[in-house]
Write an enzyme that holds these catalytic residues in place. Structure first.
Site, mmCIF file in Angstrom:
data_model
loop_
_atom_site.group_PDB
_atom_site.id
_atom_site.type_symbol
_atom_site.label_atom_id
_atom_site.label_comp_id
_atom_site.label_asym_id
_atom_site.label_seq_id
_atom_site.Cartn_x
_atom_site.Cartn_y
_atom_site.Cartn_z
ATOM 1 N N GLY A 119 -29.669 -63.155 -157.056
ATOM 2 C CA GLY A 119 -29.223 -64.405 -156.445
ATOM 3 C C GLY A 119 -27.794 -64.805 -156.776
ATOM 4 O O GLY A 119 -27.417 -65.955 -156.609
ATOM 5 N N SER A 124 -24.837 -63.991 -155.289
ATOM 6 C CA SER A 124 -24.025 -64.420 -154.149
ATOM 7 C C SER A 124 -24.532 -65.741 -153.597
ATOM 8 O O SER A 124 -23.746 -66.565 -153.124
ATOM 9 C CB SER A 124 -24.030 -63.341 -153.062
ATOM 10 O OG SER A 124 -23.413 -62.168 -153.555
ATOM 11 N N MET A 163 -28.941 -56.573 -159.282
ATOM 12 C CA MET A 163 -28.886 -56.821 -157.854
ATOM 13 C C MET A 163 -30.078 -57.718 -157.541
ATOM 14 O O MET A 163 -31.059 -57.737 -158.272
ATOM 15 C CB MET A 163 -29.087 -55.515 -157.086
ATOM 16 C CG MET A 163 -28.109 -54.436 -157.453
ATOM 17 S SD MET A 163 -28.465 -52.924 -156.522
ATOM 18 C CE MET A 163 -30.230 -52.775 -156.634
ATOM 19 N N GLU A 210 -18.850 -59.874 -156.523
ATOM 20 C CA GLU A 210 -18.868 -58.421 -156.726
ATOM 21 C C GLU A 210 -17.857 -58.044 -157.813
ATOM 22 O O GLU A 210 -17.137 -57.052 -157.710
ATOM 23 C CB GLU A 210 -18.561 -57.672 -155.419
ATOM 24 C CG GLU A 210 -19.402 -58.104 -154.216
ATOM 25 C CD GLU A 210 -20.874 -57.715 -154.321
ATOM 26 O OE1 GLU A 210 -21.227 -56.962 -155.252
ATOM 27 O OE2 GLU A 210 -21.668 -58.180 -153.485
#
Ligand SMILES: [Zn+2]
Length: 225
Positions: free
Chosen positions: A14, A16, A11, A87
């Site tokens: 970077g 997205s 997580m 995702e």
């Protein structure tokens, strides 16, 4: 030649942001993308990055068939030059197989973005299947940092600021969690492996409040909730 590329990392690494960057660059060249996501923090049907960028996306669920969806769209005269699946850790292995067929049978590039491992350090099934099938796996090296300053390589789940190692693989929580999280609230935090093993989050390590039963142990300390 179309390709299936998997961009992976923790997580906060970077993913997205890169997905939105790819989308921006390609649409600026007149290419048409189809963007899919699941459980994005910005809400249903959206893809968002920590830096504040947001784009519309098609929300998928377990029953969604990527290949059939694309075939329907193309058959109806639609155009798709590339596919972005954000995702992607939440996809089922079957859905990843469908993405591979989109590449091989339809000749469309697929860029998948996902977290590699869950809060117990185990591969998400979707990410595992992507690693198995992708033409290219890129590990994103945007430096996400542990509270200690070391490179953050592992995802921790917290409840009320304390790290937990049991529970369902997928629980959507506040990624900005931490010391100020309300009691019982699920949050996520990236840690280096050393502090993941010791269950030392920013909150539990904060301000000299190390509890002696947590610090130098080799094994896994008991959690009191
Ligand atoms: Zn650390």
């Amino acid at each position: 030649m179309a390709e299936l590329a998997f961009f992976s990392g923790t997580m906060d690494c970077g993913k997205s942001t890169l997905a939105l960057q790819i989308q921006h660059n390609r649409s600026a060249r007149g290419l048409l993308g189809m963007i899919f996501t699941r459980n994005d923090r910005a809400g249903v049907g959206r893809i968002s990055s920590r830096l504040g960028l947001i784009a519309e996306a098609t929300e998928t669920d377990e029953g969604f068939d990527f290949h059939a969806h694309l075939v329907r769209h193309l058959t109806a005269g639609g155009r798709v030059d590339y596919v972005i699946a954000d995702e992607a850790q939440f996809l089922s292995p079957r859905q990843v197989d469908q993405l591979a067929r989109v590449v091989d049978d339809l000749g469309i590039d697929v860029f998948a973005f996902g977290i590699t491992t869950d809060f117990r350090t185990k591969l998400f099934p979707g990410s595992q299947r992507l690693i198995e099938l992708a033409d290219r796996v890129e590990v994103l090296q945007v430096e996400a940092l542990c509270w200690c300053g070391a490179r953050a390589t592992h995802n921790a789940r917290t409840v009320g600021g304390r790290m937990v190692v049991e529970g369902a693989q997928v629980v959507i929580g506040d990624v900005s969690g931490g010391p100020d999280s309300p009691r019982g609230e699920v949050g996520y935090e990236v840690l280096c492996r050393r502090h993941h093993r010791r269950r030392l989050t920013a909150a539990t390590a904060g301000a000299g409040q190390l509890s002696p039963d947590v610090l130098p142990t080799e094994g896994v300390p008991r959690q009191h909730s």
